[in-house]
Design an enzyme around this catalytic site. Structure first.
Site, PDB file in Angstrom:
ATOM      1  N   CYS A  89       0.800  -1.110   0.037  1.00  9.51           N
ATOM      2  CA  CYS A  89       0.119  -0.097  -0.154  1.00  9.51           C
ATOM      3  C   CYS A  89       0.971   1.242   0.091  1.00  9.51           C
ATOM      4  O   CYS A  89       2.141   1.221  -0.481  1.00  9.51           O
ATOM      5  CB  CYS A  89      -0.848  -0.186   1.098  1.00  9.51           C
ATOM      6  N   GLN A  90       0.335   2.286   0.356  1.00  8.31           N
ATOM      7  CA  GLN A  90       1.293   3.497   0.608  1.00  8.31           C
ATOM      8  C   GLN A  90       2.398   3.570   1.685  1.00  8.31           C
ATOM      9  O   GLN A  90       3.667   3.861   1.496  1.00  8.31           O
ATOM     10  CB  GLN A  90       0.469   4.730   0.698  1.00  8.31           C
TER      11      GLN A  90
END
Length: 99
Positions: A67-68
């Site tokens: 993800c981020q």
């Protein structure tokens, strides 16, 4: 907290992992985040869609999740464990650590 039974790798480890076949690479960021900055090997399944779309994934193959920052991917690994996936890897630091 890392999920029990989920392998944790760094983004530098990920570079080696990307060369492996028979692995499913999943990015759980939103489609907007994914379109702005992505690793081509990864398929985008936003976290909020993962429980419905997990049927598209094979439980026989390893799943590598990014993800981020590592928070959403950690949540995704919990979801995947709950529905029966055994071979799951989380990328620590996520796209923020990828350069």
């Amino acid at each position: 907290m890392p999920v029990k039974g989920v392998r944790q790798i760094s983004t530098s480890d990920l570079r080696k992992e990307l060369k492996r076949s028979n692995v499913q690479f999943i990015d759980v960021r939103t489609s907007g985040e994914f379109s702005r900055n992505k690793i081509n090997t990864f398929k985008n399944i936003p976290l909020h869609e993962l429980s419905q779309k997990a049927k598209q994934l094979s439980k026989e193959k390893e799943v590598v999740v990014i993800c981020q920052s590592g928070m959403r991917s950690n949540k995704a690994t919990k979801q995947l464990r709950k529905i029966g996936f055994q071979k799951i890897t989380n990328v620590k630091g996520g796209m923020s650590a990828w350069n």
